[in-house]
Design a protein around this motif. Structure first.
Motif, PDB file in Angstrom:
ATOM      1  N   ALA A  71       0.829  -1.204   0.000  1.00  0.00           N
ATOM      2  CA  ALA A  71       0.000   0.000   0.000  1.00  0.00           C
ATOM      3  C   ALA A  71       0.865   1.256   0.000  1.00  0.00           C
ATOM      4  CB  ALA A  71      -0.924  -0.011   1.209  1.00  0.00           C
ATOM      5  N   GLY A  72       1.968   1.226   0.752  1.00  0.00           N
ATOM      6  CA  GLY A  72       2.878   2.376   0.769  1.00  0.00           C
ATOM      7  C   GLY A  72       3.509   2.613  -0.591  1.00  0.00           C
ATOM      8  N   PHE A  73       3.918   1.534  -1.266  1.00  0.00           N
ATOM      9  CA  PHE A  73       4.477   1.675  -2.611  1.00  0.00           C
ATOM     10  C   PHE A  73       3.436   2.247  -3.576  1.00  0.00           C
ATOM     11  CE2 PHE A  73       7.548  -1.937  -1.511  1.00  0.00           C
ATOM     12  CZ  PHE A  73       8.565  -1.051  -1.227  1.00  0.00           C
ATOM     13  N   ALA A  74       2.192   1.795  -3.455  1.00  0.00           N
ATOM     14  CA  ALA A  74       1.137   2.287  -4.337  1.00  0.00           C
ATOM     15  C   ALA A  74       0.916   3.779  -4.145  1.00  0.00           C
ATOM     16  CB  ALA A  74      -0.161   1.512  -4.078  1.00  0.00           C
ATOM     17  N   VAL A  75       0.935   4.226  -2.882  1.00  0.00           N
ATOM     18  CA  VAL A  75       0.764   5.649  -2.600  1.00  0.00           C
ATOM     19  C   VAL A  75       1.923   6.447  -3.192  1.00  0.00           C
ATOM     20  CG1 VAL A  75       0.702   7.381  -0.780  1.00  0.00           C
ATOM     21  CG2 VAL A  75      -0.640   5.290  -0.546  1.00  0.00           C
ATOM     22  N   GLN A  76       3.143   5.948  -3.044  1.00  0.00           N
ATOM     23  CA  GLN A  76       4.314   6.639  -3.590  1.00  0.00           C
ATOM     24  C   GLN A  76       4.252   6.711  -5.114  1.00  0.00           C
ATOM     25  OE1 GLN A  76       7.896   4.849  -2.144  1.00  0.00           O
ATOM     26  NE2 GLN A  76       7.498   5.357   0.001  1.00  0.00           N
ATOM     27  N   VAL A  77       3.838   5.612  -5.736  1.00  0.00           N
ATOM     28  CA  VAL A  77       3.746   5.600  -7.195  1.00  0.00           C
ATOM     29  C   VAL A  77       2.734   6.631  -7.673  1.00  0.00           C
ATOM     30  CG1 VAL A  77       2.960   4.233  -9.170  1.00  0.00           C
ATOM     31  CG2 VAL A  77       4.533   3.234  -7.505  1.00  0.00           C
ATOM     32  N   SER A  78       1.573   6.656  -7.036  1.00  0.00           N
ATOM     33  CA  SER A  78       0.542   7.621  -7.425  1.00  0.00           C
ATOM     34  C   SER A  78       1.023   9.057  -7.228  1.00  0.00           C
ATOM     35  CB  SER A  78      -0.724   7.362  -6.610  1.00  0.00           C
ATOM     36  OG  SER A  78      -1.722   8.298  -6.934  1.00  0.00           O
ATOM     37  N   ARG A  79       1.674   9.308  -6.095  1.00  0.00           N
ATOM     38  CA  ARG A  79       2.147  10.671  -5.816  1.00  0.00           C
ATOM     39  C   ARG A  79       3.233  11.088  -6.802  1.00  0.00           C
ATOM     40  NH1 ARG A  79       6.147  12.778  -2.668  1.00  0.00           N
ATOM     41  NH2 ARG A  79       6.716  10.706  -1.913  1.00  0.00           N
ATOM     42  N   LEU A  80       4.172  10.187  -7.097  1.00  0.00           N
ATOM     43  CA  LEU A  80       5.251  10.516  -8.036  1.00  0.00           C
ATOM     44  C   LEU A  80       4.701  10.753  -9.445  1.00  0.00           C
ATOM     45  CD1 LEU A  80       8.058   8.038  -6.909  1.00  0.00           C
ATOM     46  CD2 LEU A  80       8.074  10.533  -6.701  1.00  0.00           C
ATOM     47  N   LYS A  81       3.712   9.963  -9.847  1.00  0.00           N
ATOM     48  CA  LYS A  81       3.109  10.174 -11.164  1.00  0.00           C
ATOM     49  C   LYS A  81       2.468  11.550 -11.254  1.00  0.00           C
ATOM     50  CE  LYS A  81       2.140   5.400 -12.553  1.00  0.00           C
ATOM     51  NZ  LYS A  81       1.076   4.414 -12.870  1.00  0.00           N
ATOM     52  N   ASP A  82       1.757  11.935 -10.210  1.00  0.00           N
ATOM     53  CA  ASP A  82       1.124  13.262 -10.205  1.00  0.00           C
ATOM     54  C   ASP A  82       2.175  14.367 -10.264  1.00  0.00           C
ATOM     55  OD1 ASP A  82      -1.351  12.086 -10.076  1.00  0.00           O
ATOM     56  OD2 ASP A  82      -1.528  12.258  -7.895  1.00  0.00           O
ATOM     57  N   LEU A  83       3.255  14.201  -9.484  1.00  0.00           N
ATOM     58  CA  LEU A  83       4.312  15.224  -9.475  1.00  0.00           C
ATOM     59  C   LEU A  83       4.991  15.326 -10.837  1.00  0.00           C
ATOM     60  CD1 LEU A  83       5.965  14.551  -5.992  1.00  0.00           C
ATOM     61  CD2 LEU A  83       4.560  16.512  -6.634  1.00  0.00           C
ATOM     62  N   ILE A  84       5.236  14.194 -11.457  1.00  0.00           N
ATOM     63  CA  ILE A  84       5.906  14.202 -12.766  1.00  0.00           C
ATOM     64  C   ILE A  84       5.003  14.833 -13.820  1.00  0.00           C
ATOM     65  CG2 ILE A  84       6.706  12.706 -14.636  1.00  0.00           C
ATOM     66  CD1 ILE A  84       7.816  10.835 -12.491  1.00  0.00           C
ATOM     67  N   LYS A  85       3.718  14.498 -13.799  1.00  0.00           N
ATOM     68  CA  LYS A  85       2.790  15.108 -14.760  1.00  0.00           C
ATOM     69  C   LYS A  85       2.724  16.621 -14.580  1.00  0.00           C
ATOM     70  CE  LYS A  85      -0.234  11.082 -15.349  1.00  0.00           C
ATOM     71  NZ  LYS A  85      -1.591  10.522 -15.110  1.00  0.00           N
ATOM     72  N   ALA A  86       2.661  17.049 -13.299  1.00  0.00           N
ATOM     73  CA  ALA A  86       2.611  18.488 -13.042  1.00  0.00           C
ATOM     74  C   ALA A  86       3.905  19.165 -13.499  1.00  0.00           C
ATOM     75  CB  ALA A  86       2.378  18.744 -11.554  1.00  0.00           C
ATOM     76  N   ALA A  87       5.051  18.525 -13.239  1.00  0.00           N
ATOM     77  CA  ALA A  87       6.339  19.101 -13.642  1.00  0.00           C
ATOM     78  C   ALA A  87       6.446  19.177 -15.158  1.00  0.00           C
ATOM     79  CB  ALA A  87       7.483  18.268 -13.072  1.00  0.00           C
ATOM     80  N   GLU A  88       6.012  18.137 -15.858  1.00  0.00           N
ATOM     81  CA  GLU A  88       6.053  18.162 -17.322  1.00  0.00           C
ATOM     82  C   GLU A  88       5.138  19.250 -17.877  1.00  0.00           C
ATOM     83  OE1 GLU A  88       7.125  13.542 -18.520  1.00  0.00           O
ATOM     84  OE2 GLU A  88       5.026  14.139 -18.268  1.00  0.00           O
TER      85      GLU A  88
END
Length: 248
Positions: free
Chosen positions: A111-128
């Motif tokens: 569950a912790g990995f899933a939360v990190q993956v979701s958060r990193l995806k959002d951050l990367i999309k926002a940064a792009e």
């Protein structure tokens, strides 16, 4: 002592002004480099994201393995109970309890990995998205800067070479006048040739209808053609000596 402090302050102020001037004159280049650095950071973040996603998949597989072990151990415990092997069944139950604790820890990790993956995806999309916006801005800024440079260059050239432009315009006017003078001279020469040259007498004779000119030659040709046209008619109707036509 206060003088030295003021000199130091002056030097610091001069260094700041020079640094600011360098930054201002290279603002576009610095901006572009910052965009390049941001893209590199995003690429690095994507690499880290793949690592976290790999761990998430590994934890998912580990959960499936533990769940399978729990089902097999529970089946063994049931078989021991069916054979009234309570002690053996208790040992198997203890093993199942350990597996369930491991499953709980692995589930929390997943569950912790899933939360990190979701958060990193959002951050990367926002940064792009921000990088694309900055790229549009830098494109507009570079175009605007090019227009300003061109406008400034035109203004500077007109201001600094105004006398050259005036001189060039005057030269053009002199060329035009020289061409007009040459054309007038050629027209005058042609008029003199007609009046006093070798063809002057021919022109006077032609005007009087005397001499071999195109008009008299054309009239002679017409007279010859009319004569040829009338000749066959005369041959077809001969007359006798007394003026009567011969009888058949």
């Amino acid at each position: 002592m206060s003088v030295i402090k003021k000199l130091v302050t002056l030097l610091r102020g001069s260094a700041r002004e020079i640094g600011q001037s360098v930054v201002d004159s290279n603002a576009t280049r610095i901006y572009e480099q910052e965009i390049v650095d941001a893209k590199a950071s995003i690429a690095e973040a994507k690499t880290e994201l793949t690592s976290v996603m790999a761990k998430e998949m590994q934890s998912a597989r580990e959960i499936e393995r533990i769940q399978g072990d729990i089902r097999r151990q529970e089946d063994l415990a049931l078989q021991a109970l069916e054979k009234t092997e309570d002690g053996l069944a208790l040992k198997v139950a203890e093993r199942v309890a350990g597996l369930e604790a491991e499953l709980q820890a692995q589930t929390a990790s997943h569950a912790g990995f899933a939360v990190q993956v979701s958060r990193l995806k959002d951050l990367i999309k926002a940064a792009e998205g921000r990088v694309r916006e900055h790229e549009r801005e830098i494109g507009i800024a570079k175009t605007t800067e090019s227009v300003y440079r061109a406008t400034q260059s035109i203004s500077d050239n007109i201001g600094s070479t105004g006398s050259k432009l005036t001189s060039a315009r005057e030269s053009l006017e002199r060329i035009k006048k020289r061409h007009e003078d040459l054309a007038d001279r050629m027209a005058a020469a042609e008029a003199l040739e007609k009046e006093f040259g070798h063809k002057a007498l021919d022109n006077e004779l032609a005007a009087a209808g005397i001499g071999d000119n195109d008009k008299s030659r054309a009239q002679a040709v017409m007279a010859r053609l009319r004569a040829r046209q009338a000749a066959p008619a005369s041959a077809a109707s001969p007359v006798t000596g007394n003026g009567d036509t011969p009888s058949a």
